[in-house]
Scaffold this active site. Structure first.
Site, PDB file in Angstrom:
ATOM      1  N   ILE A  87     -50.209 -31.570  45.437  1.00 39.72           N
ATOM      2  CA  ILE A  87     -50.617 -32.710  46.261  1.00 39.72           C
ATOM      3  C   ILE A  87     -49.498 -33.738  46.185  1.00 39.72           C
ATOM      4  CG2 ILE A  87     -52.379 -34.476  46.648  1.00 39.72           C
ATOM      5  CD1 ILE A  87     -54.248 -32.710  44.802  1.00 39.72           C
ATOM      6  N   CYS A  97     -48.614 -31.367  40.585  1.00 35.09           N
ATOM      7  CA  CYS A  97     -48.376 -29.929  40.741  1.00 35.09           C
ATOM      8  C   CYS A  97     -49.706 -29.180  40.793  1.00 35.09           C
ATOM      9  CB  CYS A  97     -47.566 -29.397  39.568  1.00 35.09           C
ATOM     10  SG  CYS A  97     -45.864 -29.972  39.510  1.00 35.09           S
ATOM     11  N   GLU A 115     -50.678 -26.628  39.089  1.00 32.98           N
ATOM     12  CA  GLU A 115     -51.207 -26.311  37.758  1.00 32.98           C
ATOM     13  C   GLU A 115     -52.003 -27.480  37.193  1.00 32.98           C
ATOM     14  OE1 GLU A 115     -48.150 -26.026  38.982  1.00 32.98           O
ATOM     15  OE2 GLU A 115     -46.870 -24.914  37.610  1.00 32.98           O
ATOM     16  N   CYS A 168     -43.385 -26.278  35.875  1.00 29.42           N
ATOM     17  CA  CYS A 168     -42.382 -27.282  35.501  1.00 29.42           C
ATOM     18  C   CYS A 168     -42.656 -27.774  34.079  1.00 29.42           C
ATOM     19  CB  CYS A 168     -42.407 -28.443  36.497  1.00 29.42           C
ATOM     20  SG  CYS A 168     -43.791 -29.582  36.252  1.00 29.42           S
TER      21      CYS A 168
HETATM   22  N1  THU Z   1     -44.678 -27.795  42.131  1.00 31.80           N
HETATM   23  C1  THU Z   1     -45.837 -27.273  41.638  1.00 31.80           C
HETATM   24  O1  THU Z   1     -46.920 -27.466  42.219  1.00 31.80           O
HETATM   25  N2  THU Z   1     -45.783 -26.552  40.494  1.00 31.80           N
HETATM   26  C2  THU Z   1     -44.645 -26.265  39.810  1.00 31.80           C
HETATM   27  O2  THU Z   1     -44.679 -25.694  38.743  1.00 31.80           O
HETATM   28  C3  THU Z   1     -43.353 -26.663  40.374  1.00 31.80           C
HETATM   29  C4  THU Z   1     -43.398 -27.634  41.487  1.00 31.80           C
HETATM   30  C5  THU Z   1     -44.730 -28.573  43.374  1.00 31.80           C
HETATM   31  C6  THU Z   1     -44.482 -30.024  43.202  1.00 31.80           C
HETATM   32  C7  THU Z   1     -43.967 -30.407  44.576  1.00 31.80           C
HETATM   33  O3  THU Z   1     -45.072 -30.708  45.413  1.00 31.80           O
HETATM   34  C8  THU Z   1     -43.290 -29.155  45.090  1.00 31.80           C
HETATM   35  O4  THU Z   1     -43.740 -28.104  44.263  1.00 31.80           O
HETATM   36  C9  THU Z   1     -41.784 -29.213  45.062  1.00 31.80           C
HETATM   37  O5  THU Z   1     -41.326 -29.578  43.812  1.00 31.80           O
END
Ligand code: THU
Length: 162
Positions: free
Chosen positions: A69, A79, A81, A112
């Site tokens: 989001i 993220c 997760e 991340c």
């Molecule tokens: N993102 C995630 O949802 N999970 C991760 O482990 C890595 C990054 C999302 C955050 C952001 O909305 C997009 O990916 C680009 O970084």
């Protein structure tokens, strides 16, 4: 990895031997991955265009899903997760067993650093099984301990009462 046909009781009762970690899971790996992939449809990612979905399985067999989001003010972005983790914890499920994370690029979508830290809070021994999926459905897995060795945790701040 023949974890698919077990029920909850046998999954726990058979927990011994090298395949024990996989046997205690209730959902198939394929199903958990499918859920994570399907959650990419819910992603709100107008700024990055990078949709991520997650499916988190807890020790009682409950599963919580999430998606990333984003925010026009970038730092509040969540993220997938952490979205799934927030749903689980806010519903009273704090023992995380396994999480599938599906990204949209050619690389496997490993969590991340911030997400690794939050997941560690609910898998303090690092046994959480993390399944990283790329945009084509290819996947690999690792334990959280492998992804976040020597983690900072409640032991680090001597919160023995917690
Ligand atoms: N993102 C995630 O949802 N999970 C991760 O482990 C890595 C990054 C999302 C955050 C952001 O909305 C997009 O990916 C680009 O970084």
């Amino acid at each position: 990895m023949e974890e698919g046909s077990v029920n909850r009781v046998s999954a726990i009762g058979n927990a011994a031997g090298p395949a024990a970690e996989w046997r205690r899971f209730i959902m198939t790996t394929t199903k958990l991955i499918e859920l994570a992939v399907s959650m990419k449809k819910r992603a709100y990612c107008p700024y990055s265009g990078f949709a991520v979905g997650a499916a988190l399985e807890c020790s009682d067999g409950s599963v919580f899903t999430g998606c990333n989001i984003e925010s026009a003010s970038f730092s509040p972005t969540i993220c997938a997760e952490r979205a799934a983790a927030a749903k689980a914890v806010s519903e009273g499920h704090t023992d995380f067993l396994r999480i599938a994370v599906a990204g949209s690029g050619p690389d496997l979508c490993w969590p991340c650093g911030v997400c690794r830290q939050l997941l560690s809070e609910f898998s303090p021994d690092g046994s959480l099984r993390v399944i990283a999926v790329d945009g084509n459905g290819r996947w690999e897995s690792a334990t959280l301990a492998q992804l976040l060795p020597r983690a900072f945790g409640k032991h680090s701040i001597r919160c023995d009462s917690l």
